[in-house]
Design an enzyme around this catalytic site. Structure first.
Site, PDB file in Angstrom:
ATOM      1  N   GLU A 101       0.102 -12.539   4.472  1.00 17.13           N
ATOM      2  CA  GLU A 101       0.705 -13.733   5.048  1.00 17.13           C
ATOM      3  C   GLU A 101       1.784 -13.391   6.044  1.00 17.13           C
ATOM      4  OE1 GLU A 101       2.169 -17.653   5.256  1.00 17.13           O
ATOM      5  OE2 GLU A 101       3.286 -16.678   3.673  1.00 17.13           O
ATOM      6  N   PHE A 102       2.499 -12.294   5.737  1.00 16.09           N
ATOM      7  CA  PHE A 102       3.673 -11.985   6.541  1.00 16.09           C
ATOM      8  C   PHE A 102       3.422 -10.866   7.546  1.00 16.09           C
ATOM      9  CE2 PHE A 102       5.023 -13.623   2.451  1.00 16.09           C
ATOM     10  CZ  PHE A 102       5.809 -14.686   2.838  1.00 16.09           C
ATOM     11  N   GLY A 103       2.228 -10.344   7.509  1.00 16.96           N
ATOM     12  CA  GLY A 103       1.957  -9.266   8.452  1.00 16.96           C
ATOM     13  C   GLY A 103       0.907  -8.323   7.909  1.00 16.96           C
ATOM     14  N   GLU A 104       0.825  -7.173   8.561  1.00 17.32           N
ATOM     15  CA  GLU A 104      -0.201  -6.203   8.186  1.00 17.32           C
ATOM     16  C   GLU A 104       0.094  -5.555   6.836  1.00 17.32           C
ATOM     17  OE1 GLU A 104      -1.118  -4.753  12.741  1.00 17.32           O
ATOM     18  OE2 GLU A 104       0.241  -3.622  11.444  1.00 17.32           O
ATOM     19  N   VAL A 105      -0.996  -5.129   6.240  1.00 14.22           N
ATOM     20  CA  VAL A 105      -0.867  -4.296   5.051  1.00 14.22           C
ATOM     21  C   VAL A 105      -1.481  -2.951   5.409  1.00 14.22           C
ATOM     22  CG1 VAL A 105      -1.428  -4.023   2.602  1.00 14.22           C
ATOM     23  CG2 VAL A 105      -1.111  -6.313   3.556  1.00 14.22           C
ATOM     24  N   ILE A 149      -4.982  -1.706   6.335  1.00 16.69           N
ATOM     25  CA  ILE A 149      -6.059  -1.963   5.363  1.00 16.69           C
ATOM     26  C   ILE A 149      -6.271  -3.453   5.115  1.00 16.69           C
ATOM     27  CG2 ILE A 149      -6.038   0.236   4.075  1.00 16.69           C
ATOM     28  CD1 ILE A 149      -4.176  -1.187   2.038  1.00 16.69           C
ATOM     29  N   GLY A 150      -5.383  -4.262   5.586  1.00 13.68           N
ATOM     30  CA  GLY A 150      -5.583  -5.695   5.356  1.00 13.68           C
ATOM     31  C   GLY A 150      -4.533  -6.509   6.072  1.00 13.68           C
ATOM     32  N   ASP A 203      -1.771 -18.443  -9.299  1.00 10.02           N
ATOM     33  CA  ASP A 203      -2.810 -18.161  -8.287  1.00 10.02           C
ATOM     34  C   ASP A 203      -3.676 -16.990  -8.751  1.00 10.02           C
ATOM     35  OD1 ASP A 203      -4.301 -18.421  -6.012  1.00 10.02           O
ATOM     36  OD2 ASP A 203      -2.826 -17.499  -4.670  1.00 10.02           O
TER      37      ASP A 203
HETATM   38  P1  AMP Z   1      -1.840  -9.603   0.126  1.00  8.21           P
HETATM   39  O1  AMP Z   1      -2.000 -10.783   1.029  1.00  8.21           O
HETATM   40  O2  AMP Z   1      -0.461  -9.196  -0.048  1.00  8.21           O
HETATM   41  O3  AMP Z   1      -2.580  -9.798  -1.125  1.00  8.21           O
HETATM   42  O4  AMP Z   1      -2.583  -8.376   0.861  1.00  8.21           O
HETATM   43  C1  AMP Z   1      -3.651  -8.491   1.747  1.00  8.21           C
HETATM   44  C2  AMP Z   1      -4.714  -7.493   1.539  1.00  8.21           C
HETATM   45  O5  AMP Z   1      -4.192  -6.196   1.654  1.00  8.21           O
HETATM   46  C3  AMP Z   1      -5.353  -7.563   0.185  1.00  8.21           C
HETATM   47  O6  AMP Z   1      -6.380  -8.493   0.143  1.00  8.21           O
HETATM   48  C4  AMP Z   1      -5.838  -6.171  -0.002  1.00  8.21           C
HETATM   49  O7  AMP Z   1      -7.100  -5.983   0.566  1.00  8.21           O
HETATM   50  C5  AMP Z   1      -4.819  -5.331   0.739  1.00  8.21           C
HETATM   51  N1  AMP Z   1      -3.825  -4.832  -0.169  1.00  8.21           N
HETATM   52  C6  AMP Z   1      -2.689  -5.425  -0.538  1.00  8.21           C
HETATM   53  N2  AMP Z   1      -2.018  -4.645  -1.408  1.00  8.21           N
HETATM   54  C7  AMP Z   1      -2.747  -3.534  -1.556  1.00  8.21           C
HETATM   55  C8  AMP Z   1      -2.591  -2.347  -2.342  1.00  8.21           C
HETATM   56  N3  AMP Z   1      -1.536  -2.179  -3.131  1.00  8.21           N
HETATM   57  N4  AMP Z   1      -3.525  -1.441  -2.260  1.00  8.21           N
HETATM   58  C9  AMP Z   1      -4.617  -1.615  -1.517  1.00  8.21           C
HETATM   59  N5  AMP Z   1      -4.805  -2.684  -0.786  1.00  8.21           N
HETATM   60  C10 AMP Z   1      -3.897  -3.671  -0.789  1.00  8.21           C
END
Ligand code: AMP
Length: 965
Positions: free
Chosen positions: A604-608, A600-601, A719
């Protein structure tokens, strides 16, 4: 006789023909003759006459029949007679008399035929006032005399009267015998019976009166019956019973519409307002329907109503206490004794059932019967949802059975709070260089105590140089002390919410006896050895002391001892081993319980990814899974896990929730709750212009609530931006991205500043997201909650402008310059004036001038409660609309997602939408105050489904059929 002439015992002798054989059987003695003569009106009357004036030694008796006494004690004898003037009688010698004698004789025998002369007692010698000279009735010269004598007759049932003539010329015309009574009378509402007067002329007969019908004794009613038949000296009396009034000496029932509550001498009163009496004799008036009378209300008081609910309940949370303030009810119901009889509260966290507040919760000034409209509730559990119910009541609330209609409630979430100070410290096992300290847990731990910190220093040194020890238990052995030295100790406790305050200072001295073991029988060699040994020891300890003093000068927080066994919070950025910190606050999850579904996204450290997590004994939930890509460095691993270590310490509905971590197998994963709508900035851009202002404020409120929670925990986010806010399917916004140690290096918005870092708040080289950051944080990296507030202002702007980029395409340097010159972002289109003003407040140059998150939260709550204040905007734009459902995925929107708002009464709701005039119509249709009203702004020709989240559990939703506008 004007007063009571009663019971004529003997009738006029002149009417003898009628009574002769009845009760006046007059016995004739000697010369008395019965003769008819004409009275003054020429009516023939009978008389007894005697006139033996020419013969000496006359003794002629005339006696009456027995006269019953009939209870009388003094009888009166009225004699009417005529008497001839002796001088007018020719040839009369000295034998002629002008008097006669009146006698009486008491007797029980009503038929005594013979009574001796001597048995009679003389009453009086009766002389005529008038005598006449010749018997010539025709010429009216006969003078009638009336004489009255009274006699005490008390010894027998009756008596006889006798008239003795001793030589007069006399005619008895009538004899009337009577006694006197005080007649039946009513005085002071007491009836006094017909009463026979006393035996003596001066005697007073005491008579007790009896109260008239429908009256009661006020004071024993008494009067005295005088000898002449007159009532004297009335004392006491009676009062008409309740419901009756004195009307001319009788107690008459109050007529309908009137009442009399007490036995009193006042009359009936008209029923007070809102009451009536339908029947006569009312002691109290019944209240009209819907009106009531309290037990203590006097009957003269108008009937009243219970008050309406208190108004404008406002709550201000301060750590674990809440200040509740409200306004008095709009309707007081006609009474002035409005109190807030019950201030209840329920607590429960998350989806647990509500529980009543514990008994340790303190309500100040009290929980019941408050007159004040402000109460401070303290000693609440940290970070817990509480619903406070303020109920208004007055003297008639109980009777009326009014309950919840009179109450208003508010739901708050308490903050984390640091523990209270340790109250006392004891020292044992004191030696020259050490002592053992122990203490009790603070009175209010406010959470699980993770560690204690002991601060101590030599008293002489004051706090110039001190040492710190941390321990899990409530005791510690302090070693390495100088002999004969007084030390000052302070202890403080720490929970997940941080350190509490230090205790007061406690002073203990190291042992003053250097050689406690030396005594008699110790040989001198041993003594010498011991002394030299001690000298060496002293030298060594002096050296150690000097070194340690220098050491403590430079390292104020020297960790001297950490006792094992108790779980301890470890600051993930200061602790060597991130694994130890991570397991303090994050649950290790077995990778087999995670089911990854899709990416889904990118982090910094990898896929989400998104996926599902099924933990044993729990139902499956959707989660987001962040993984650490292969080939990571130690620093990357530490940074990756530190986010979980931080996140795991938080528990708030507006902070992203950590489900757990996978560290025992690769790749490392952080599992969090899944936020269906992803990051807020992208979400808003996708739905540009589709929300109502109140929905946008609802989102901002959630973010502010989360930030308030963080700031209460003294956590500075650094942030805060819409991209770091995640949105779930219920439009609940949650703060995320806690990679503090990463110094924002993973944030594409973060830029290196051109200035030198002067503080030590961030490691050198950290990047800063210029557009979101307060000037002081950019200039000298002063990151504080106030700088987070600045960022929050930017988030507000982003939200209201549907994800617009702050300062558009200006470059970072231009943004810094513009801010320095006083430029601030203008209000986005359709932005309510109040919201833009709040943004400007957040962007105050002086950070102390900016509002706190608590103030921001209160402000937003007020706006939500009074949507009218959001109407005024700076620009023009069609009305904001709600999302239409149906295209692909349905989007649910809620007005105030996670907050339980106080219920609006029919009245308040109509007022808020300017339709007060329909109040009666709705009331008539049965919509009561227990119906919750909310207004939604919908766009035309759309279909909307409503889901209502109950307070009992976020997952329990009530779905209403869709409506079409
Ligand atoms: P982060 O860099 O950790 O903020 O995550 C990268 C992207 O993953 C975010 O911009 C969100 O689009 C998605 N994401 C992170 N955590 C979640 C979550 N708990 N539920 C849904 N999407 C998430």
């Amino acid at each position: 006789i004007t007063f009571a002439l009663v019971n004529v015992l003997a009738i006029a002798i002149g009417d003898i023909s009628k009574y002769r054989n009845a009760n006046l059987n007059v016995c004739l003695h000697f010369q008395w003759e019965e003769v008819s003569i004409m009275d003054e009106k020429n009516i023939p009357i009978r008389t007894y006459q005697v006139c033996n004036v020419l013969e000496p030694s006359q003794n002629n008796w005339l006696r009456t029949d027995w006269i019953p006494r009939s209870g009388a004690q003094r009888v009166y004898v009225e004699v009417k007679f005529t008497l001839r003037d002796c001088n007018s009688l020719p040839g009369v010698t000295g034998t002629c008399k002008e008097t006669f004698n009146l006698y009486y004789h008491e007797s029980n025998d009503d038929r005594e035929s013979y009574i001796k002369e001597s048995s009679f007692i003389k009453v009086d010698t009766v002389a005529a006032d008038e005598s006449f000279t010749q018997v010539d009735v025709g010429d009216r010269i006969m003078k009638l005399n009336t004489e009255v004598r009274d006699v005490k007759v008390t010894t027998r049932k009756g008596f006889y009267l006798a008239f003795q003539d001793v030589g007069a010329c006399i005619a008895l015309v009538s004899v009337r015998v009577f006694y006197k009574t005080c007649p039946l009378t009513i005085r002071n509402l007491a009836t006094f019976p017909d009463t026979v007067t006393g035996a003596d002329t001066s005697s007073l007969v005491e008579v007790r009166g009896s109260c008239v019908n429908q009256s009661e004794e006020r004071e024993e009613p008494k009067m005295y019956c005088g000898a002449d038949g007159e009532w004297l000296v009335p004392i006491g009396g009676c009062l008409c019973n309740p419901g009756y009034e004195d009307k001319g000496g009788a107690c008459k029932a109050c007529t309908a519409g009137f009442y009399k509550a007490k036995s009193s001498d006042v009359g009936c009163s008209k029923c007070p307002p809102h009451s009536h009496s339908l029947r006569d004799g009312a002691t109290v008036c019944d209240c009209h329907s819907g009106y009531y009378r309290a037990d203590t209300d006097p009957p003269a008081m108008a009937c009243t109503q219970p008050p309406s609910a208190p108004q404008q309940l406002i709550s201000v949370v301060n750590k674990t206490s809440v200040v509740l303030e409200w306004s008095p009810p709009r309707r007081l119901g006609g009474r002035s004794d409005t109190k807030y009889p019950r201030l209840g509260s329920d607590s429960g966290s998350g989806s647990q059932l509500c529980l009543p507040c514990g008994s340790d919760v303190v309500f100040s000034p009290g929980q019941t019967d408050l007159k004040a409209t402000r109460v401070v509730v303290s000693e609440l559990r940290a970070h817990t949802h509480y619903t406070f119910i303020v109920q208004a009541g007055n003297g008639v609330s109980q009777i009326s059975g009014a309950g919840t209609a009179q109450s208003v409630s508010v739901t708050v979430t308490t903050n984390q709070a640091a523990p209270s100070p340790v109250s006392s410290i004891q020292a044992t096992d004191v030696t020259r260089h050490s002592l053992s300290l122990s203490w009790q847990q603070p009175d209010r731990p406010n959470g699980v105590i993770l560690e204690y910190e002991v601060k101590f220093y030599e008293k002489d040194q004051r706090e110039r140089s001190y040492r710190i020890m941390r321990t899990f238990s409530r005791s510690v052995d302090v070693t390495g002390l100088n002999p004969l030295t007084v030390y000052v100790f302070h202890v403080r406790a720490r929970t997940a919410a941080g350190y509490g305050e230090f205790s007061a200072s406690f002073e203990f001295s190291t042992n003053s006896d250097p050689f406690p073991l030396i005594g008699e029988g110790v040989n001198s060699a041993f003594l010498l050895l011991s002394v030299s040994g001690v000298g060496i020891l002293l030298l060594i300890s002096a050296a150690v002391f000097i070194i340690s003093r220098r050491y403590t000068h430079t390292n104020m927080h020297t960790l001297l001892s950490i006792e094992p066994g108790v779980k301890i919070y470890v600051d993930p950025f200061t602790y060597e081993d991130p694994d130890q910190a991570i397991h303090e606050f994050a649950k290790e999850i077995d990778v087999s319980s995670i089911h990854i579904e899709r990416v889904i996204g990118m982090g910094e450290f990898g896929e989400v990814c998104s996926g599902r997590l099924r933990l044993q004994g729990k139902r499956e939930i959707y989660v987001a899974i962040k993984s650490l890509k292969a080939g990571y460095s130690d620093k990357q691993r530490r940074d990756f896990l530190s986010e979980a270590s931080i996140m795991g310490q938080f528990d708030h509905p507006n902070i992203i929730r950590l489900e757990g971590v996978v560290t025992r197998c690769k790749p490392l994963m952080i599992i969090t709750e899944y936020m269906e709508n992803g990051s807020l900035d992208a979400f808003l851009r996708k739905h540009d212009g589709q929300f109502t202002v109140i929905q946008l404020v609802g989102m901002l409120r959630g973010i502010a609530s989360g930030m308030k929670y963080l700031s209460d925990m003294s956590y500075v986010h650094r942030d805060l931006a819409a991209r770091n806010i995640l949105v779930n399917s219920n439009l609940v916004c949650k703060v995320s991205d806690f990679g503090l140690s990463r110094v924002l290096e993973d944030d594409p918005e973060a830029a290196y500043t051109t200035r030198e870092a002067t503080g030590t708040y961030l490691s050198p080289g950290g990047k800063i997201p210029i557009r979101w950051t307060a000037p002081e944080a950019i200039a000298y990296r002063k990151f504080t909650t106030a700088s987070d507030v600045w960022s929050y202002g930017i988030v507000m702007w982003e939200v209201v402008s549907y994800g617009e980029r702050p300062y558009w395409d200006m470059n970072n340097q231009d943004v810094i310059k513009a801010i320095e010159e006083g430029y601030r972002l203008p209000a986005p289109m359709d932005c309510p004036v109040v919201l833009h003003q709040l943004m400007l407040d957040c962007w105050e140059r002086e950070r102390a001038e900016r509002p706190t998150f608590s103030q921001i939260l209160n402000m937003l709550d007020k706006l939500i409660r009074n949507p009218g204040t959001l109407r005024r905007t700076g620009g023009e734009r069609p009305t904001a609309t709600m999302l239409e459902s149906g295209v692909g995925s349905e989007v649910c929107v809620s007005v105030v997602p996670e907050v339980c708002m106080p219920e609006w009464s029919v009245c308040e709701w109509l007022q808020s939408i300017g339709l007060e005039r329909y109040r009666d119509t709705l009331a008539a249709a049965g919509y009561t105050n227990s119906t919750v009203f909310r207004t939604f702004c919908l766009s035309p020709r759309t279909h909307t489904t409503f889901l209502v989240n109950g307070i009992l559990g976020k997952d329990e939703r009530l779905q209403f059929p869709g409506v079409n506008t």
